[in-house]
Design a protein around this motif. Structure first.
Motif, mmCIF file in Angstrom:
data_model
loop_
_atom_site.group_PDB
_atom_site.id
_atom_site.type_symbol
_atom_site.label_atom_id
_atom_site.label_comp_id
_atom_site.label_asym_id
_atom_site.label_seq_id
_atom_site.Cartn_x
_atom_site.Cartn_y
_atom_site.Cartn_z
ATOM 1 N N LEU A 417 26.264 26.933 19.417
ATOM 2 C CA LEU A 417 24.847 27.245 19.187
ATOM 3 C C LEU A 417 23.989 26.745 20.339
ATOM 4 O O LEU A 417 23.045 27.420 20.766
ATOM 5 C CB LEU A 417 24.387 26.624 17.862
ATOM 6 C CG LEU A 417 24.800 27.409 16.619
ATOM 7 C CD1 LEU A 417 24.701 26.542 15.375
ATOM 8 C CD2 LEU A 417 23.935 28.654 16.460
ATOM 9 N N PHE A 421 21.566 29.233 22.776
ATOM 10 C CA PHE A 421 20.135 29.091 23.045
ATOM 11 C C PHE A 421 19.868 28.765 24.509
ATOM 12 O O PHE A 421 18.839 29.186 25.055
ATOM 13 C CB PHE A 421 19.514 28.059 22.099
ATOM 14 C CG PHE A 421 19.272 28.632 20.731
ATOM 15 C CD1 PHE A 421 18.156 29.400 20.466
ATOM 16 C CD2 PHE A 421 20.201 28.455 19.724
ATOM 17 C CE1 PHE A 421 17.947 29.961 19.219
ATOM 18 C CE2 PHE A 421 20.008 29.017 18.468
ATOM 19 C CZ PHE A 421 18.876 29.774 18.209
ATOM 20 N N GLU A 425 17.464 31.090 26.779
ATOM 21 C CA GLU A 425 16.326 30.548 27.528
ATOM 22 C C GLU A 425 16.429 30.914 29.002
ATOM 23 O O GLU A 425 15.415 31.238 29.645
ATOM 24 C CB GLU A 425 16.261 29.025 27.368
ATOM 25 C CG GLU A 425 15.916 28.550 25.961
ATOM 26 C CD GLU A 425 14.557 29.027 25.483
ATOM 27 O OE1 GLU A 425 13.693 29.324 26.339
ATOM 28 O OE2 GLU A 425 14.358 29.150 24.259
ATOM 29 N N LEU A 541 18.091 35.146 16.022
ATOM 30 C CA LEU A 541 17.896 33.887 16.729
ATOM 31 C C LEU A 541 17.137 32.874 15.876
ATOM 32 O O LEU A 541 17.445 31.678 15.889
ATOM 33 C CB LEU A 541 17.162 34.128 18.059
ATOM 34 C CG LEU A 541 18.010 34.728 19.182
ATOM 35 C CD1 LEU A 541 17.134 35.135 20.359
ATOM 36 C CD2 LEU A 541 19.081 33.728 19.648
ATOM 37 N N GLN A 542 16.131 33.340 15.131
ATOM 38 C CA GLN A 542 15.398 32.407 14.271
ATOM 39 C C GLN A 542 16.310 31.870 13.164
ATOM 40 O O GLN A 542 16.237 30.691 12.805
ATOM 41 C CB GLN A 542 14.161 33.081 13.659
ATOM 42 C CG GLN A 542 13.024 33.330 14.638
ATOM 43 C CD GLN A 542 12.331 32.034 15.087
ATOM 44 O OE1 GLN A 542 12.772 30.933 14.786
ATOM 45 N NE2 GLN A 542 11.232 32.192 15.827
ATOM 46 N N ARG A 545 18.624 29.393 14.872
ATOM 47 C CA ARG A 545 17.923 28.162 15.248
ATOM 48 C C ARG A 545 17.850 27.214 14.054
ATOM 49 O O ARG A 545 18.040 26.008 14.191
ATOM 50 C CB ARG A 545 16.513 28.474 15.773
ATOM 51 C CG ARG A 545 15.813 27.224 16.311
ATOM 52 C CD ARG A 545 14.611 27.568 17.150
ATOM 53 N NE ARG A 545 13.497 28.016 16.324
ATOM 54 C CZ ARG A 545 12.243 28.170 16.775
ATOM 55 N NH1 ARG A 545 11.985 27.936 18.055
ATOM 56 N NH2 ARG A 545 11.285 28.581 15.982
ATOM 57 N N ARG A 548 21.275 25.780 13.579
ATOM 58 C CA ARG A 548 21.489 24.710 14.572
ATOM 59 C C ARG A 548 20.817 23.408 14.128
ATOM 60 O O ARG A 548 21.423 22.331 14.173
ATOM 61 C CB ARG A 548 20.923 25.146 15.925
ATOM 62 C CG ARG A 548 21.061 24.104 17.025
ATOM 63 C CD ARG A 548 20.132 24.418 18.189
ATOM 64 N NE ARG A 548 18.724 24.342 17.803
ATOM 65 C CZ ARG A 548 17.714 24.684 18.596
ATOM 66 N NH1 ARG A 548 17.953 25.140 19.811
ATOM 67 N NH2 ARG A 548 16.467 24.594 18.170
ATOM 68 N N ASP A 549 19.564 23.503 13.679
ATOM 69 C CA ASP A 549 18.844 22.296 13.240
ATOM 70 C C ASP A 549 19.530 21.673 12.019
ATOM 71 O O ASP A 549 19.555 20.445 11.872
ATOM 72 C CB ASP A 549 17.390 22.639 12.907
ATOM 73 C CG ASP A 549 16.587 23.046 14.141
ATOM 74 O OD1 ASP A 549 17.075 22.800 15.270
ATOM 75 O OD2 ASP A 549 15.492 23.611 13.978
#
Length: 566
Positions: A417, A421, A425, A541-542, A545, A548-549
């Motif tokens: 992950l 990202f 980026e 992606l959201q 994300r 990932r968190d």
């Protein structure tokens, strides 16, 4: 529809209330096959028991369809099926509501403490070097402390580390344990305990009636535990407990526990470990002795000695969380905890070389191997229910970077992950993609139900893979409740042993890694830079994300750092 972060328990309560029956009729689906058609089910057998002929009144079905509330997921439809009453949720809305609110962190909760718990690990008091069997209760207590703090509970860890060797092993394993002096008040506390000994009817001076055999020089007196247990009507203790020879060392151990209790905020009763003793709901902290099965008998002796010398609510609240044995196979000789760590580190390095080729001998890779080693050890000792035996295979073939049940596999997927990202980026910086918009501006209807989205599919807002809803519904949605469940220390109905769900987070991370890996191998997240594909890419992606968190938060309860590369 009410806003706020929805939860599984709140939605199940609302569904049950809508049917107007006290029984819990609904179950949450979790398998990919069933999630293609429904999210919750009231099984046919349960409906037949609750309603005449199993027929649910139309107004009850209408009530299910119109569910809402701050923590309740909105219902898209409710229909009778051969399996029972099936509910499907408004999934695009569920994505938005869950992803707008970030998953809960695992830092100590802000605000007043919700009670205090003292976690006591007698393994750290032993004069001998730590062995793998000692590490299990230590790692468990370290993990449990993080979980409790995240729920707003204050935690004291006892004893303070004194042995330099133990301190170094725990540092390598990323265990956050207090060290140094236990405090200047201990000598006075020991004196007070000696005074209590002299006044206790359960104690007898050693010089009286010794006759047959000499006792060790450090013995102060002997205490009759069996008669005390019988007088107090205590249950759950080993029936072989009888006479305890009290030494200065034992009194210092009790004094340190006493000091930990005094340091706790006594105005708040511990809310996660309720007392049902004759003392009632004590206004002090709860004490949990986290012990290996080999230490259990000795800790029961100390428990009773403390009750005799310091009667009160806090000693009556003592509970024992007992870890099953750690069986080491193929040992050439008894292995110490430091040898165990170094062996696993060498095996992890060799397994990584086999997978990735010769590794750079730099500091970054050393940190990665160290983190993978700690993950391997923590998962092999903590992913089994604490009452069960753990078997450690020390053969080289037992450690792999690929095994789906391993800590290394979890860390690998967390690193994937990070790589995703980082790649995104860098592509944004090159102008390949526009920046990721805020969650509130993302079109989650692009994550439509359950058709294939294999790599290479380039449709406009093509239907989502089963994995997208599965990641949200099985992991992001219940994650706060998983952390709560793992931190619960329910009082036993009888006796002194408690059972905790200390394996919950490891098992959650392993299953999450398997489902995420399956999804990530199948679905191309960063597609061609065509504007008509951006909506779906941003929605994915959201979602990832938030995943990932969630990985990071769960790993933090194990003191494991998220890796940016493997």
């Amino acid at each position: 529809t009410g806003e706020g972060r929805p939860g599984v328990a709140a939605t199940l309560r609302a569904l049950n209330a809508a049917l107007g029956r006290p029984a819990a009729l609904w179950v949450k689906e979790s398998g990919a096959r069933n999630l293609r058609h429904r999210d919750f089910l009231a099984p046919r057998a349960a409906l037949s028991a609750a309603f005449p002929g199993g027929q649910v009144p139309a107004d009850a079905v209408a009530g299910v369809t119109s569910l809402g509330g701050p923590a309740v997921l909105s219902v898209q439809g409710c229909q009778e099926t051969p399996a029972g009453l099936a509910v499907q949720l408004r999934r695009a809305e569920a994505f938005r509501r869950l992803l707008v609110v970030p998953p809960p962190g695992t830092a100590p909760a802000a605000g007043p403490q919700r009670g205090w718990v003292v976690l006591h690990c007698p393994a750290l008091r032993g004069p001998a070097a730590l062995r793998p069997g000692h590490l299990r209760p230590l790692l468990l207590a370290d993990h449990l402390a993080q979980l409790l703090r995240a729920q707003g509970v204050g935690v004291r860890l006892v004893p303070n580390l004194a042995e330099e060797g133990s301190r170094e092993v725990l540092r390598l394993l990323r265990v956050d344990w207090p060290s140094g002096s236990a405090g200047s008040a201990l000598p006075d506390a020991v004196s007070a305990l000696k005074q209590a000994l002299g006044q206790s009817p359960c104690a007898a001076a050693c010089e009286q009636g010794l006759g047959r055999e000499a006792l060790p020089e450090d013995v102060i007196c002997k205490v009759y535990l069996k008669s005390f247990m019988e007088q107090q009507g205590l249950v759950g203790y080993d029936p072989n407990l009888d006479v305890l020879l009290v030494t200065e060392r034992k009194l210092w151990a009790l004094a340190e526990l006493q000091q930990a209790v005094l340091q706790c905020t006594v105005s708040h009763p511990a809310v996660l470990l309720a007392s049902h003793s004759r003392h009632g709901q004590g206004s002090c902290c709860s004490i949990v002795h986290v012990v290996s099965c080999e230490e259990e008998f000795q800790q029961q002796q100390m428990d009773l000695l403390w009750r005799i010398l310091d009667p009160g609510a806090h000693t009556a609240l003592q509970k024992h969380l007992v870890c099953g044995p750690v069986k080491v196979t193929n040992p050439s000789s008894p292995i110490g905890a430091d040898q165990y760590f170094q062996l696993r580190k060498r095996q992890m390095y060799e397994a990584s070389v086999m997978k990735y080729g010769e590794l750079a001998q730099d500091e970054a890779w050393t940190e990665v191997i160290d983190a993978l080693t700690v993950a391997a050890i923590r998962f092999e000792l903590l992913s089994t229910a604490h009452r069960s035996q753990v078997t450690l295979d020390l053969e080289d073939s037992s450690i792999s970077t690929k095994g789906t049940k391993s800590g290394a596999f979890v860390m690998y997927n967390c690193a994937r992950l990070a790589t995703l990202f980082d790649t995104f980026e860098r592509a944004v910086e090159r102008g390949t993609y526009p920046p990721l918009p805020p969650v509130s501006e993302v079109n989650f209807s692009c994550l439509r139900e359950e058709a294939s989205a294999e790599k290479g599919n380039a449709g406009n807002c093509a239907p989502s893979a089963p994995g997208e809803w599965l990641l949200l519904f099985n992991y992001l949605l219940p994650f706060p409740e998983v952390l709560q469940q793992a931190a619960q220390l329910p009082a036993p109905t009888k006796g002194i042993r408690i059972t905790a769900n200390t394996e919950t987070v490891c098992k959650f991370l392993i299953q999450l890694s398997m489902d995420f890996s399956s999804y990530y191998n199948r679905v191309h997240i960063l597609g061609e830079p065509f504007p008509h594909l951006f909506d779906q890419m941003f929605a994915r992606l959201q979602l990832l994300r938030a995943v990932r968190d969630m990985f990071h938060s769960a790993l933090a309860t194990l003191h494991l750092p998220p890796l940016s590369q493997i």
